[in-house]
Design an enzyme around this catalytic site. Sequence first.
Site, PDB file in Angstrom:
ATOM      1  N   LYS A 111       0.810  -1.227   0.000  1.00 31.48           N
ATOM      2  CA  LYS A 111       0.000   0.000   0.000  1.00 31.48           C
ATOM      3  C   LYS A 111       0.836   1.267   0.000  1.00 31.48           C
ATOM      4  O   LYS A 111       0.356   2.337  -0.371  1.00 31.48           O
ATOM      5  CB  LYS A 111      -0.952   0.011   1.214  1.00 31.48           C
ATOM      6  CG  LYS A 111      -2.120  -0.941   1.067  1.00 31.48           C
ATOM      7  CD  LYS A 111      -3.236  -0.586   2.027  1.00 31.48           C
ATOM      8  CE  LYS A 111      -4.454  -1.453   1.801  1.00 31.48           C
ATOM      9  NZ  LYS A 111      -5.541  -1.166   2.739  1.00 31.48           N
ATOM     10  N   LYS A 192      -4.269  -9.912  -6.715  1.00 32.55           N
ATOM     11  CA  LYS A 192      -5.469 -10.168  -5.930  1.00 32.55           C
ATOM     12  C   LYS A 192      -6.632  -9.319  -6.453  1.00 32.55           C
ATOM     13  O   LYS A 192      -6.426  -8.169  -6.813  1.00 32.55           O
ATOM     14  CB  LYS A 192      -5.133  -9.773  -4.479  1.00 32.55           C
ATOM     15  CG  LYS A 192      -6.168 -10.096  -3.468  1.00 32.55           C
ATOM     16  CD  LYS A 192      -5.777  -9.531  -2.096  1.00 32.55           C
ATOM     17  CE  LYS A 192      -5.953  -8.032  -2.041  1.00 32.55           C
ATOM     18  NZ  LYS A 192      -5.910  -7.458  -0.701  1.00 32.55           N
ATOM     19  N   LYS A 195     -10.877  -4.044  -4.435  1.00 35.42           N
ATOM     20  CA  LYS A 195     -11.765  -2.911  -4.688  1.00 35.42           C
ATOM     21  C   LYS A 195     -10.973  -1.656  -5.032  1.00 35.42           C
ATOM     22  O   LYS A 195     -11.516  -0.700  -5.558  1.00 35.42           O
ATOM     23  CB  LYS A 195     -12.678  -2.686  -3.475  1.00 35.42           C
ATOM     24  CG  LYS A 195     -11.947  -2.606  -2.142  1.00 35.42           C
ATOM     25  CD  LYS A 195     -12.891  -2.884  -0.959  1.00 35.42           C
ATOM     26  CE  LYS A 195     -12.110  -3.084   0.326  1.00 35.42           C
ATOM     27  NZ  LYS A 195     -12.809  -3.714   1.405  1.00 35.42           N
TER      28      LYS A 195
HETATM   29  P1  TYM Z   1     -10.277  -5.995   3.863  1.00 36.20           P
HETATM   30  O1  TYM Z   1     -11.339  -4.995   4.117  1.00 36.20           O
HETATM   31  O2  TYM Z   1      -9.201  -5.644   2.901  1.00 36.20           O
HETATM   32  O3  TYM Z   1     -10.937  -7.346   3.343  1.00 36.20           O
HETATM   33  C1  TYM Z   1     -11.987  -7.969   4.060  1.00 36.20           C
HETATM   34  C2  TYM Z   1     -11.837  -9.479   3.997  1.00 36.20           C
HETATM   35  O4  TYM Z   1     -11.879  -9.924   2.638  1.00 36.20           O
HETATM   36  C3  TYM Z   1     -10.745 -10.738   2.355  1.00 36.20           C
HETATM   37  N1  TYM Z   1     -10.356 -10.520   0.948  1.00 36.20           N
HETATM   38  C4  TYM Z   1     -10.205 -11.496   0.053  1.00 36.20           C
HETATM   39  N2  TYM Z   1     -10.337 -12.833   0.149  1.00 36.20           N
HETATM   40  C5  TYM Z   1     -10.100 -13.557  -0.963  1.00 36.20           C
HETATM   41  N3  TYM Z   1      -9.748 -12.998  -2.162  1.00 36.20           N
HETATM   42  C6  TYM Z   1      -9.610 -11.667  -2.292  1.00 36.20           C
HETATM   43  N4  TYM Z   1      -9.272 -11.137  -3.457  1.00 36.20           N
HETATM   44  C7  TYM Z   1      -9.837 -10.851  -1.152  1.00 36.20           C
HETATM   45  N5  TYM Z   1      -9.786  -9.504  -0.923  1.00 36.20           N
HETATM   46  C8  TYM Z   1     -10.099  -9.331   0.354  1.00 36.20           C
HETATM   47  C9  TYM Z   1      -9.669 -10.254   3.311  1.00 36.20           C
HETATM   48  O5  TYM Z   1      -8.679 -11.223   3.525  1.00 36.20           O
HETATM   49  C10 TYM Z   1     -10.481  -9.957   4.558  1.00 36.20           C
HETATM   50  O6  TYM Z   1     -10.691 -11.143   5.303  1.00 36.20           O
HETATM   51  N6  TYM Z   1      -7.351  -5.692   7.926  1.00 36.20           N
HETATM   52  C11 TYM Z   1      -8.585  -6.238   7.388  1.00 36.20           C
HETATM   53  C12 TYM Z   1      -9.778  -5.787   8.154  1.00 36.20           C
HETATM   54  C13 TYM Z   1      -9.731  -6.029   9.625  1.00 36.20           C
HETATM   55  C14 TYM Z   1      -9.882  -7.278  10.284  1.00 36.20           C
HETATM   56  C15 TYM Z   1      -9.822  -6.987  11.667  1.00 36.20           C
HETATM   57  C16 TYM Z   1     -10.054  -8.585   9.841  1.00 36.20           C
HETATM   58  C17 TYM Z   1      -9.586  -5.087  10.580  1.00 36.20           C
HETATM   59  N7  TYM Z   1      -9.643  -5.638  11.816  1.00 36.20           N
HETATM   60  C18 TYM Z   1      -9.932  -8.004  12.631  1.00 36.20           C
HETATM   61  C19 TYM Z   1     -10.156  -9.597  10.795  1.00 36.20           C
HETATM   62  C20 TYM Z   1     -10.086  -9.303  12.167  1.00 36.20           C
HETATM   63  C21 TYM Z   1      -8.731  -5.785   5.957  1.00 36.20           C
HETATM   64  O7  TYM Z   1      -8.167  -4.809   5.529  1.00 36.20           O
HETATM   65  O8  TYM Z   1      -9.638  -6.507   5.226  1.00 36.20           O
END
Ligand code: TYM
Length: 327
Positions: A111, A192, A195
């Site tokens: 990022k 990957k 969004k």
């Molecule tokens: P975030 O918002 O980027 O994504 C949310 C969830 O979606 C999964 N994900 C994917 N899985 C498979 N293929 C993809 N292309 C893909 N893109 C996203 C992510 O692995 C995630 O599970 N840091 C986290 C948010 C967070 C969190 C937490 C998660 C904050 N606090 C506590 C678990 C526990 C994040 O940025 O996810």
Amino acid sequence: MKTVLSGIQPSGQLTLGNYIGAMKNFVALQHEHQCYFMVVDLHAITVQQEPAKLREQSEAVAALYLAAGIDPVKSSVFIQSHVPQHAELGWILTTLTNMGELERMTQFKDKSEGKESVGAGLFVYPALMAADILIYNADLVPVGEDQKQHLELTRDLAGRFNHRFGEFFTIPEPYIPEVGARIMSLDDGSKKMSKSNPNPGSYIALLDEPSVIRKKISRATTDSGSDVRYDPANKPEVSNLMSIYSQCSGLSLSEVERRFEGQMYGAFKKELAEAVLSVIEPLQQRYRDIRESGELTRVLSQSAERAQEAAERTLTEVRHRMGFLPR
Ligand code: TYM
């Protein structure tokens, strides 16, 4: 009964990757566990957000949780900033985190790459994520593959706290699906699905119109071969489409292979679009109903209240163990 926690950032349109990698498992886990599912707005602001968009997206992600099938009577569905204890424990855990650990985080590297200035929040973000998890003493954290490293840091921080201040935090386990933990871009099988990709043709947004989804799938990159065969090293794009098919149809990868044996990519893509829409269309219908019902505010505030009680209990103990004076 185990405690399950996860979160999704309201930082743009949610994609099919978010659904398959994470949300789908939230729904599956809710029946047997005590669950907390958050819209992590405090994480989203680690990069600049337009206030009106942040508000809209936060509401949209919360509504999508419910539309995906999470029952707010059983599980807490809430906005991270409504439970300010997360920020306090986040700070405390930041003080237990080493710079070197944060520098190794691949998500931070991705990022911040090529950026002239990078916010300190983006750097310390994994400590806040650890706080989200530890504040409820979560046992299981359903996430996609890209969050695995953050989970490892969370486990280390929990262990470090326990070592210094006495056994207290549960060491959480990641819950990562075998198929679909890393859904790739439709235009590039090495990236990957995300969004934040500037090319909207690279991802399927959960709220894309069905006609748009059909078009995106028909234009998805394949390869010069012709067999629908699962081979991520040599056929990354086709293998990715097969994972999506498998996750939307409930068939295993070898069943998908058998089903499309001898068929061309065109025929496979047509059926893939229908499989994706069989999941997304009912979800979109429920999403519209939820947003129109005006129920969301009540659900979010009741859940936040429940979550806050649990979070404050943890934090009271943490403050005491660390030597903070009681009020
Ligand atoms: P975030 O918002 O980027 O994504 C949310 C969830 O979606 C999964 N994900 C994917 N899985 C498979 N293929 C993809 N292309 C893909 N893109 C996203 C992510 O692995 C995630 O599970 N840091 C986290 C948010 C967070 C969190 C937490 C998660 C904050 N606090 C506590 C678990 C526990 C994040 O940025 O996810």
